[in-house]
Write a protein that holds these residues in place. Structure first.
Motif, PDB file in Angstrom:
ATOM      1  N   THR A 255       0.844  -1.202   0.000  1.00  0.00           N
ATOM      2  CA  THR A 255       0.000   0.000   0.000  1.00  0.00           C
ATOM      3  C   THR A 255       0.876   1.248   0.000  1.00  0.00           C
ATOM      4  OG1 THR A 255      -1.771  -1.166   1.172  1.00  0.00           O
ATOM      5  CG2 THR A 255      -1.831   1.234   1.207  1.00  0.00           C
ATOM      6  N   GLY A 256       1.957   1.207   0.784  1.00  0.00           N
ATOM      7  CA  GLY A 256       2.882   2.329   0.816  1.00  0.00           C
ATOM      8  C   GLY A 256       3.516   2.584  -0.543  1.00  0.00           C
ATOM      9  N   LEU A 257       3.930   1.519  -1.240  1.00  0.00           N
ATOM     10  CA  LEU A 257       4.524   1.706  -2.569  1.00  0.00           C
ATOM     11  C   LEU A 257       3.528   2.370  -3.515  1.00  0.00           C
ATOM     12  CD1 LEU A 257       6.525  -1.606  -3.145  1.00  0.00           C
ATOM     13  CD2 LEU A 257       7.340   0.593  -2.246  1.00  0.00           C
ATOM     14  N   ARG A 258       2.282   1.942  -3.427  1.00  0.00           N
ATOM     15  CA  ARG A 258       1.260   2.580  -4.271  1.00  0.00           C
ATOM     16  C   ARG A 258       1.193   4.075  -4.010  1.00  0.00           C
ATOM     17  NH1 ARG A 258      -4.582   1.402  -2.456  1.00  0.00           N
ATOM     18  NH2 ARG A 258      -3.907   3.037  -1.007  1.00  0.00           N
ATOM     19  N   ASP A 259       1.423   4.466  -2.754  1.00  0.00           N
ATOM     20  CA  ASP A 259       1.332   5.871  -2.361  1.00  0.00           C
ATOM     21  C   ASP A 259       2.698   6.555  -2.339  1.00  0.00           C
ATOM     22  OD1 ASP A 259      -1.340   5.282  -2.025  1.00  0.00           O
ATOM     23  OD2 ASP A 259      -1.170   4.982   0.145  1.00  0.00           O
ATOM     24  N   ARG A 260       3.703   5.931  -2.977  1.00  0.00           N
ATOM     25  CA  ARG A 260       5.065   6.472  -3.064  1.00  0.00           C
ATOM     26  C   ARG A 260       5.717   6.630  -1.689  1.00  0.00           C
ATOM     27  NH1 ARG A 260       4.511  10.800  -8.002  1.00  0.00           N
ATOM     28  NH2 ARG A 260       3.235  11.907  -6.478  1.00  0.00           N
ATOM     29  N   ARG A 261       5.520   5.618  -0.862  1.00  0.00           N
ATOM     30  CA  ARG A 261       6.171   5.550   0.436  1.00  0.00           C
ATOM     31  C   ARG A 261       6.824   4.167   0.572  1.00  0.00           C
ATOM     32  NH1 ARG A 261       4.252   9.611   3.889  1.00  0.00           N
ATOM     33  NH2 ARG A 261       2.328  10.625   3.199  1.00  0.00           N
ATOM     34  N   VAL A 262       7.920   4.113   1.319  1.00  0.00           N
ATOM     35  CA  VAL A 262       8.606   2.838   1.558  1.00  0.00           C
ATOM     36  C   VAL A 262       8.639   2.581   3.057  1.00  0.00           C
ATOM     37  CG1 VAL A 262      10.677   1.465   1.217  1.00  0.00           C
ATOM     38  CG2 VAL A 262      10.048   3.199  -0.475  1.00  0.00           C
ATOM     39  N   HIS A 263       8.138   1.404   3.445  1.00  0.00           N
ATOM     40  CA  HIS A 263       8.135   1.027   4.855  1.00  0.00           C
ATOM     41  C   HIS A 263       9.066  -0.161   5.077  1.00  0.00           C
ATOM     42  CE1 HIS A 263       4.247   3.241   4.746  1.00  0.00           C
ATOM     43  NE2 HIS A 263       4.601   3.577   5.971  1.00  0.00           N
ATOM     44  N   GLY A 264       9.760  -0.095   6.188  1.00  0.00           N
ATOM     45  CA  GLY A 264      10.539  -1.224   6.647  1.00  0.00           C
ATOM     46  C   GLY A 264      10.008  -1.663   8.003  1.00  0.00           C
ATOM     47  N   CYS A 265      10.605  -2.702   8.549  1.00  0.00           N
ATOM     48  CA  CYS A 265      10.178  -3.147   9.882  1.00  0.00           C
ATOM     49  C   CYS A 265      11.372  -3.099  10.820  1.00  0.00           C
ATOM     50  CB  CYS A 265       9.597  -4.557   9.816  1.00  0.00           C
ATOM     51  SG  CYS A 265      10.816  -5.852   9.529  1.00  0.00           S
ATOM     52  N   ARG A 266      11.107  -2.745  12.070  1.00  0.00           N
ATOM     53  CA  ARG A 266      12.151  -2.745  13.083  1.00  0.00           C
ATOM     54  C   ARG A 266      12.020  -4.023  13.909  1.00  0.00           C
ATOM     55  NH1 ARG A 266      14.742   1.687  14.479  1.00  0.00           N
ATOM     56  NH2 ARG A 266      12.956   3.012  13.950  1.00  0.00           N
ATOM     57  N   THR A 267      13.081  -4.795  13.949  1.00  0.00           N
ATOM     58  CA  THR A 267      13.061  -6.061  14.681  1.00  0.00           C
ATOM     59  C   THR A 267      13.634  -5.879  16.082  1.00  0.00           C
ATOM     60  OG1 THR A 267      15.148  -6.638  13.584  1.00  0.00           O
ATOM     61  CG2 THR A 267      13.126  -7.490  12.615  1.00  0.00           C
ATOM     62  N   SER A 268      13.619  -6.941  16.863  1.00  0.00           N
ATOM     63  CA  SER A 268      13.991  -6.852  18.288  1.00  0.00           C
ATOM     64  C   SER A 268      15.434  -6.432  18.503  1.00  0.00           C
ATOM     65  CB  SER A 268      13.741  -8.205  18.966  1.00  0.00           C
ATOM     66  OG  SER A 268      14.512  -9.220  18.343  1.00  0.00           O
ATOM     67  N   ASP A 269      16.294  -6.615  17.485  1.00  0.00           N
ATOM     68  CA  ASP A 269      17.690  -6.199  17.619  1.00  0.00           C
ATOM     69  C   ASP A 269      17.894  -4.744  17.208  1.00  0.00           C
ATOM     70  OD1 ASP A 269      17.333  -6.398  14.901  1.00  0.00           O
ATOM     71  OD2 ASP A 269      18.865  -7.929  14.582  1.00  0.00           O
ATOM     72  N   GLY A 270      16.793  -4.044  16.877  1.00  0.00           N
ATOM     73  CA  GLY A 270      16.873  -2.632  16.528  1.00  0.00           C
ATOM     74  C   GLY A 270      17.116  -2.356  15.067  1.00  0.00           C
ATOM     75  N   ARG A 271      17.326  -3.395  14.264  1.00  0.00           N
ATOM     76  CA  ARG A 271      17.610  -3.197  12.841  1.00  0.00           C
ATOM     77  C   ARG A 271      16.323  -2.961  12.076  1.00  0.00           C
ATOM     78  NH1 ARG A 271      20.436  -7.690  10.180  1.00  0.00           N
ATOM     79  NH2 ARG A 271      21.589  -6.147   8.974  1.00  0.00           N
ATOM     80  N   VAL A 272      16.434  -2.157  11.012  1.00  0.00           N
ATOM     81  CA  VAL A 272      15.303  -1.878  10.130  1.00  0.00           C
ATOM     82  C   VAL A 272      15.521  -2.641   8.830  1.00  0.00           C
ATOM     83  CG1 VAL A 272      14.053  -0.119   8.831  1.00  0.00           C
ATOM     84  CG2 VAL A 272      14.861   0.379  11.155  1.00  0.00           C
ATOM     85  N   HIS A 273      14.570  -3.518   8.515  1.00  0.00           N
ATOM     86  CA  HIS A 273      14.663  -4.366   7.325  1.00  0.00           C
ATOM     87  C   HIS A 273      13.755  -3.823   6.226  1.00  0.00           C
ATOM     88  CE1 HIS A 273      16.635  -7.882   9.397  1.00  0.00           C
ATOM     89  NE2 HIS A 273      16.156  -7.221  10.439  1.00  0.00           N
ATOM     90  N   VAL A 274      14.309  -3.697   5.015  1.00  0.00           N
ATOM     91  CA  VAL A 274      13.535  -3.320   3.838  1.00  0.00           C
ATOM     92  C   VAL A 274      13.924  -4.270   2.713  1.00  0.00           C
ATOM     93  CG1 VAL A 274      13.041  -1.530   2.132  1.00  0.00           C
ATOM     94  CG2 VAL A 274      13.443  -0.882   4.509  1.00  0.00           C
ATOM     95  N   PRO A 275      12.952  -5.014   2.141  1.00  0.00           N
ATOM     96  CA  PRO A 275      11.526  -5.074   2.465  1.00  0.00           C
ATOM     97  C   PRO A 275      11.307  -5.585   3.902  1.00  0.00           C
ATOM     98  CG  PRO A 275      11.979  -6.133   0.349  1.00  0.00           C
ATOM     99  CD  PRO A 275      13.296  -5.904   1.014  1.00  0.00           C
ATOM    100  N   PRO A 276      10.151  -5.289   4.473  1.00  0.00           N
ATOM    101  CA  PRO A 276       9.897  -5.710   5.858  1.00  0.00           C
ATOM    102  C   PRO A 276       9.713  -7.212   5.966  1.00  0.00           C
ATOM    103  CG  PRO A 276       7.931  -4.716   4.904  1.00  0.00           C
ATOM    104  CD  PRO A 276       9.029  -4.510   3.908  1.00  0.00           C
ATOM    105  N   LEU A 277      10.080  -7.757   7.101  1.00  0.00           N
ATOM    106  CA  LEU A 277       9.880  -9.172   7.399  1.00  0.00           C
ATOM    107  C   LEU A 277       8.536  -9.343   8.108  1.00  0.00           C
ATOM    108  CD1 LEU A 277      13.427  -9.936   8.848  1.00  0.00           C
ATOM    109  CD2 LEU A 277      12.642 -10.240   6.474  1.00  0.00           C
ATOM    110  N   GLU A 278       7.943 -10.504   7.923  1.00  0.00           N
ATOM    111  CA  GLU A 278       6.684 -10.785   8.610  1.00  0.00           C
ATOM    112  C   GLU A 278       6.911 -11.331  10.018  1.00  0.00           C
ATOM    113  OE1 GLU A 278       3.348 -12.064   5.713  1.00  0.00           O
ATOM    114  OE2 GLU A 278       5.192 -12.937   4.872  1.00  0.00           O
ATOM    115  N   TYR A 279       8.091 -11.936  10.229  1.00  0.00           N
ATOM    116  CA  TYR A 279       8.409 -12.487  11.544  1.00  0.00           C
ATOM    117  C   TYR A 279       9.836 -12.095  11.931  1.00  0.00           C
ATOM    118  CZ  TYR A 279       4.170 -15.215  11.046  1.00  0.00           C
ATOM    119  OH  TYR A 279       2.858 -15.583  10.885  1.00  0.00           O
TER     120      TYR A 279
END
Length: 319
Positions: free
Chosen positions: A32-56
Motif C-alpha cells: 500500500t505504501g509503494l502505491r502511495d510512493r512511500r517505503v516502509h521497513g520493519c524494526r526487529t527486536s535487535d533494533g535493525r530496520v529491514h527493507v523489504p519488511p519481514l513478517e516475523y
C-alpha cells in the motif's frame, strides 16, 4: 531415418502462471505504501530496520508489528551490470542490478538502476527511486532507481483501500533436450505407436522410457505397449483456474497401459466424473492424424472402453 539412430529432440519450453497471494498485515502495508510512493521497513527486536519488511522477527520469531517509513533515496552497496536485458526485466536497455540500502534502513533492497552505462555504476553511488506512472501496490511500483539525491515525486495519502492481494506473473523459458529414450518414445507417438523400455535388472517396462528409478540403470529393450489400460488411481478436479482446458469437474487418472509396469497420468473424458473408478478399463483417443507430431498431446485423452473392470489384484502393486 531410423528412430534408433536419430538425434535427440529439442524444443523451446515456456512455463507461465500468475501467482496470487494474500499479503497479510505487514506486506499489505508495504505494498500500500509503494502505491502511495512511500517505503516502509520493519524494526526487529535487535533494533535493525529491514527493507523489504519481514513478517516475523528472525531472532524472536514473533510477528513483526513495528513498521517505520524510510527514505526513497539510498546507497548502492553492491552491483552488477546487465548488458543484454531479458524479457520481463525492469528495463529494456542495459542497466545495473544493485543491492541498495535506503536511508533509514539497515538491510539492502535488490532492484534495477538506470545508470545509462556501466562506467557510471559504483559502490557507494547515491540513488533515488523512480516511481512508476501507474502504481497498483506491487514491487514494480518502483520502476527502477536512478542516480540522484533528491526524492523524485512526493508521497501521497491516497483514500483508496489498502492493498491486500498481489498477483505476480511467473515465467520460465528454456530449451529442453530429450534423452535418447524419450526421443524414441516421442517419435513413436508421431507414428501413432506407444512404446516403453524394459529395465535389464528388474525387467519392468517404463512408459515413457526412463532410467529405472529402482536400479538406476538405463533400459536396454524397446517394448510395444497397448493404447488401452486400467485406471489405478484418480482425482476429480473441481477447482477452476486460469488456462484450464476443461470445465470442472473432470478427472485426471493414472492409467496402467497393457504391457507397462508404471501408470501414465492422463485425462479421462467420455463419462461423468462420478463414473470413473479404480479398475475401470479405458482406451486412448488419438487426435486427428494430421495433427500428430513429436508430442504427448497426440493422445487427446482416454475414454471408457467397452470391457469389464480389471480385478484389483491385476493392478494392486501399481498403486
Amino acid at each position: 531415418m531410423d528412430i534408433a539412430q536419430a538425434p535427440p529432440l529439442s524444443a523451446p519450453m515456456d512455463i507461465a502462471f500468475d501467482y496470487t497471494r494474500s499479503l497479510g498485515p505487514v506486506l499489505s502495508r508495504f505494498m500500500t505504501g509503494l502505491r502511495d510512493r512511500r517505503v516502509h521497513g520493519c524494526r526487529t527486536s535487535d533494533g535493525r530496520v529491514h527493507v523489504p519488511p519481514l513478517e516475523y522477527d528472525p531472532v524472536t520469531h514473533a510477528p513483526v508489528r513495528d513498521l517505520v517509513e524510510v527514505a526513497p533515496t539510498g546507497t548502492v552497496v553492491s552491483w552488477s551490470w546487465m548488458s543484454r536485458p531479458l524479457d520481463g526485466q525492469p528495463l529494456d536497455r542495459p542497466f545495473g542490478w544493485a543491492l541498495i540500502r535506503l536511508d533509514g534502513a539497515d538491510t539492502a533492497l535488490l532492484h534495477a538502476v538506470d545508470a545509462g552505462e556501466a562506467a557510471r555504476m559504483h559502490t557507494g553511488m547515491r540513488v533515488r527511486i523512480r516511481w512508476a506512472e501507474e502504481r497498483v501496490g506491487h514491487i514494480r511500483d518502483i520502476a527502477c532507481f536512478e542516480p540522484g539525491e533528491a526524492p523524485a515525486g512526493e508521497a501521497t495519502d491516497a483514500a483508496e483501500p489498502a492493498v491486500t492481494m498481489m498477483t505476480t506473473p511467473i515465467r520460465l523459458r528454456y530449451r529442453h533436450t530429450t534423452s535418447a529414450e524419450e526421443s524414441r518414445y516421442l517419435r513413436a507417438l508421431a507414428e501413432g505407436r506407444l512404446i516403453g523400455q524394459r529395465c535389464p535388472v528388474c525387467h519392468k517396462v517404463y512408459v515413457p522410457p526412463r532410467v529405472c528409478p529402482a536400479d538406476g540403470v538405463p533400459p536396454d529393450e524397446e517394448v510395444a505397449v497397448a493404447d488401452r489400460g486400467t485406471v489405478t488411481t484418480f482425482c476429480v478436479v473441481n477447482v477452476p483456474f486460469a488456462g484450464q482446458r476443461l470445465d470442472p469437474p473432470y478427472v485426471v487418472a493414472q492409467v496402467l497401459l497393457d504391457g507397462a509396469d508404471i501408470p501414465l497420468p492422463h485425462l479421462i473424458v467420455g463419462c461423468r466424473a462420478e463414473e470413473v473408478r479404480m479398475g475401470m478399463r479405458v482406451a486412448a483417443v488419438w487426435r486427428d492424424r494430421q495433427q500428430w507430431s513429436t508430442t504427448p498431446e497426440n493422445i487427446a485423452h482416454f475414454a471408457p472402453a467397452a470391457e469389464p473392470d480389471a480385478p484389483y489384484e491385476s493392478y494392486a502393486e501399481h498403486l
